[in-house]
Design an enzyme around this catalytic site. Sequence first.
Site, PDB file in Angstrom:
ATOM      1  N   CYS A 151       0.757  -1.421   0.253  1.00 21.45           N
ATOM      2  CA  CYS A 151      -0.066  -0.288   0.249  1.00 21.45           C
ATOM      3  C   CYS A 151       0.436   1.111  -0.105  1.00 21.45           C
ATOM      4  O   CYS A 151       0.456   2.112   0.181  1.00 21.45           O
ATOM      5  CB  CYS A 151      -0.697   0.124   1.303  1.00 21.45           C
ATOM      6  SG  CYS A 151      -2.072  -1.254   1.004  1.00 21.45           S
ATOM      7  N   ASN A 199     -10.428   0.277  -0.145  1.00 17.42           N
ATOM      8  CA  ASN A 199      -8.913   0.445  -0.472  1.00 17.42           C
ATOM      9  C   ASN A 199      -8.191   0.184  -1.774  1.00 17.42           C
ATOM     10  O   ASN A 199      -8.358  -1.250  -1.725  1.00 17.42           O
ATOM     11  CB  ASN A 199      -8.531  -0.583   0.661  1.00 17.42           C
ATOM     12  CG  ASN A 199      -6.947  -0.327   0.542  1.00 17.42           C
ATOM     13  OD1 ASN A 199      -5.699   0.033  -0.522  1.00 17.42           O
ATOM     14  ND2 ASN A 199      -6.140  -0.813   1.620  1.00 17.42           N
ATOM     15  N   HIS A 213      -3.592   7.826   3.016  1.00 17.55           N
ATOM     16  CA  HIS A 213      -3.658   6.315   1.763  1.00 17.55           C
ATOM     17  C   HIS A 213      -5.118   5.867   2.619  1.00 17.55           C
ATOM     18  O   HIS A 213      -5.921   5.261   4.218  1.00 17.55           O
ATOM     19  CB  HIS A 213      -2.726   4.769   3.017  1.00 17.55           C
ATOM     20  CG  HIS A 213      -3.365   3.764   2.280  1.00 17.55           C
ATOM     21  ND1 HIS A 213      -3.625   3.218   1.375  1.00 17.55           N
ATOM     22  CD2 HIS A 213      -3.383   2.749   2.625  1.00 17.55           C
ATOM     23  CE1 HIS A 213      -3.576   2.270   0.618  1.00 17.55           C
ATOM     24  NE2 HIS A 213      -4.148   1.479   2.377  1.00 17.55           N
TER      25      HIS A 213
HETATM   26  O1  UT7 Z   1      -4.298  -1.211   3.228  1.00 19.16           O
HETATM   27  C1  UT7 Z   1      -3.272  -1.462   4.803  1.00 19.16           C
HETATM   28  C2  UT7 Z   1      -3.969  -2.656   4.405  1.00 19.16           C
HETATM   29  N1  UT7 Z   1      -5.006  -2.830   5.171  1.00 19.16           N
HETATM   30  C3  UT7 Z   1      -5.534  -2.145   6.717  1.00 19.16           C
HETATM   31  O2  UT7 Z   1      -5.353  -1.604   6.758  1.00 19.16           O
HETATM   32  C4  UT7 Z   1      -6.832  -2.695   6.975  1.00 19.16           C
HETATM   33  C5  UT7 Z   1      -6.085  -2.941   8.671  1.00 19.16           C
HETATM   34  N2  UT7 Z   1      -7.128  -3.193   9.350  1.00 19.16           N
HETATM   35  C6  UT7 Z   1      -8.907  -2.976   9.071  1.00 19.16           C
HETATM   36  O3  UT7 Z   1      -8.733  -2.231   8.488  1.00 19.16           O
HETATM   37  C7  UT7 Z   1      -9.849  -3.885  10.469  1.00 19.16           C
HETATM   38  O4  UT7 Z   1      -8.804  -4.560  11.339  1.00 19.16           O
HETATM   39  C8  UT7 Z   1     -10.966  -4.966   9.937  1.00 19.16           C
HETATM   40  C9  UT7 Z   1     -11.603  -3.575   9.054  1.00 19.16           C
HETATM   41  C10 UT7 Z   1      -9.981  -6.243   8.778  1.00 19.16           C
HETATM   42  C11 UT7 Z   1     -11.314  -5.465  10.895  1.00 19.16           C
HETATM   43  O5  UT7 Z   1     -12.221  -4.608  11.850  1.00 19.16           O
HETATM   44  P1  UT7 Z   1     -12.192  -4.823  13.215  1.00 19.16           P
HETATM   45  O6  UT7 Z   1     -12.867  -3.758  14.066  1.00 19.16           O
HETATM   46  O7  UT7 Z   1     -10.392  -5.230  13.358  1.00 19.16           O
HETATM   47  O8  UT7 Z   1     -12.719  -6.072  13.593  1.00 19.16           O
HETATM   48  P2  UT7 Z   1     -12.209  -7.392  14.549  1.00 19.16           P
HETATM   49  O9  UT7 Z   1     -11.129  -8.469  13.259  1.00 19.16           O
HETATM   50  O10 UT7 Z   1     -11.548  -6.775  15.555  1.00 19.16           O
HETATM   51  O11 UT7 Z   1     -14.121  -8.571  14.607  1.00 19.16           O
HETATM   52  C12 UT7 Z   1     -14.555  -8.074  15.363  1.00 19.16           C
HETATM   53  C13 UT7 Z   1     -16.277  -8.706  15.259  1.00 19.16           C
HETATM   54  C14 UT7 Z   1     -15.565  -9.613  15.459  1.00 19.16           C
HETATM   55  O12 UT7 Z   1     -16.848 -10.193  16.317  1.00 19.16           O
HETATM   56  P3  UT7 Z   1     -16.824 -11.094  16.951  1.00 19.16           P
HETATM   57  O13 UT7 Z   1     -15.112 -12.222  18.072  1.00 19.16           O
HETATM   58  O14 UT7 Z   1     -16.299  -9.972  18.608  1.00 19.16           O
HETATM   59  O15 UT7 Z   1     -17.737 -12.139  17.792  1.00 19.16           O
HETATM   60  C15 UT7 Z   1     -15.501 -10.440  14.011  1.00 19.16           C
HETATM   61  O16 UT7 Z   1     -15.924 -12.021  14.208  1.00 19.16           O
HETATM   62  O17 UT7 Z   1     -16.218  -8.557  13.834  1.00 19.16           O
HETATM   63  C16 UT7 Z   1     -16.716  -9.170  13.463  1.00 19.16           C
HETATM   64  N3  UT7 Z   1     -16.098  -9.321  12.012  1.00 19.16           N
HETATM   65  C17 UT7 Z   1     -17.067  -9.391  11.101  1.00 19.16           C
HETATM   66  N4  UT7 Z   1     -18.928  -9.199  11.287  1.00 19.16           N
HETATM   67  C18 UT7 Z   1     -19.479  -8.485   9.424  1.00 19.16           C
HETATM   68  C19 UT7 Z   1     -14.377  -9.154  11.112  1.00 19.16           C
HETATM   69  N5  UT7 Z   1     -14.833  -9.137   9.643  1.00 19.16           N
HETATM   70  C20 UT7 Z   1     -16.152  -8.648   9.825  1.00 19.16           C
HETATM   71  C21 UT7 Z   1     -17.185  -8.406   8.711  1.00 19.16           C
HETATM   72  N6  UT7 Z   1     -19.219  -8.845   9.118  1.00 19.16           N
HETATM   73  N7  UT7 Z   1     -16.975  -8.092   7.684  1.00 19.16           N
END
Ligand code: UT7
Length: 331
Positions: free
Chosen positions: A116, A286, A256
């Site tokens: 990225c 993204n 970004h």
């Molecule tokens: O460009 C550089 C590369 N990438 C990035 O910068 C991405 C960086 N990361 C992120 O943007 C975030 O970590 C994500 C958007 C990928 C995920 O968001 P988060 O707030 O970190 O969610 P999480 O992985 O902590 O998950 C929270 C909850 C979990 O459920 P429980 O365990 O709390 O019951 C996940 O299973 O949300 C659940 N979850 C979802 N629910 C609905 C994870 N993905 C999804 C989804 N839809 N797509």
Amino acid sequence: MSEITAAITAVGKYLPEYILTNAELETLVETNDEWIVSRTGIKERRILKEKGKGTSFMAINAANDLIRKINLDPKEIELVIVATATPDMQAASTAAFVATEIGATKAFSFDQIAACSSFLYGMSTASSYIESGRYKKILLIGADMNSSMIDYSDRATCIIFGDGAGAVLFEPNHEGLGLQDEYLRSDGNGREFLKVDAGGSVLPASKETVKNGQHFVHQDGKTVFKMAVSKMADVSEKILERNNLTVNDVDWLAPHQANKRIIDATARRIKLDSNKVMMNIEKYGNTTSATLPLLLSDYETQLKKGDIVIFAAFGGGFTWGSIYMKWAYNN
Ligand code: UT7
């Protein structure tokens, strides 16, 4: 004689027509619009659907958009850099194909690959060639077909990424405008947290790797998120500090577009008003190497000559950094 600085003098863009909405993603994985919007800020992204077309197709279209806008003779272009994490193919340079297709027949060309941060690093590369005094027209294109490496049954990645391309022209400036300073970093300890395991030299593609889904991008979202928040804010703060800029001097932050929460946190850390933060993540998601030039393209009419723009990016590797630029033209 005045010192040569490297300035962006034109921008162009290309986005595929197909719009992948949050509603459609709800039919593919267990997710919902409310979760995606509140956790990422993304409402829709573009996907290149046409078979046989890849990153070069979008790069060529973005370049041609720029060429048309300023009526540029492509034969004047001396270097074409394609910043990308999804080159058309292994070994053959995507940039070489793009240069030939747009008629930049007098240019040399290469791909710049830094996940990225590819475009941010590319701005540094293009500027250095210009500052050397040896080159006068460099086309830097950021293009990624992320859909080529996304598993549309993995809700941790498929909701985030989109396809797109943006192009900028770098030329010498004698008024002190353009790139002023850069602070670029990397840390290979981050490699485990965001990657495509197979298809490279460590683990060449095989039936086994395809069966195991190792040709798809995998990320530890939480770790990447935390690192992105702290590093993008660190470098933005650092570049302001070492150039004796206060937040009041800054006209725009061009961050970004990985997650709206990462962007908001970066702006909060440097205490920048939200109306100075460029943002289009809701429309495109993204797009990896294309996020920064797509911002410039979308905000071109609002940018004024002399505006202070702070760029910041973070990506796989890990790679990250910040660039301080004085905008060089009125639209
Ligand atoms: O460009 C550089 C590369 N990438 C990035 O910068 C991405 C960086 N990361 C992120 O943007 C975030 O970590 C994500 C958007 C990928 C995920 O968001 P988060 O707030 O970190 O969610 P999480 O992985 O902590 O998950 C929270 C909850 C979990 O459920 P429980 O365990 O709390 O019951 C996940 O299973 O949300 C659940 N979850 C979802 N629910 C609905 C994870 N993905 C999804 C989804 N839809 N797509």
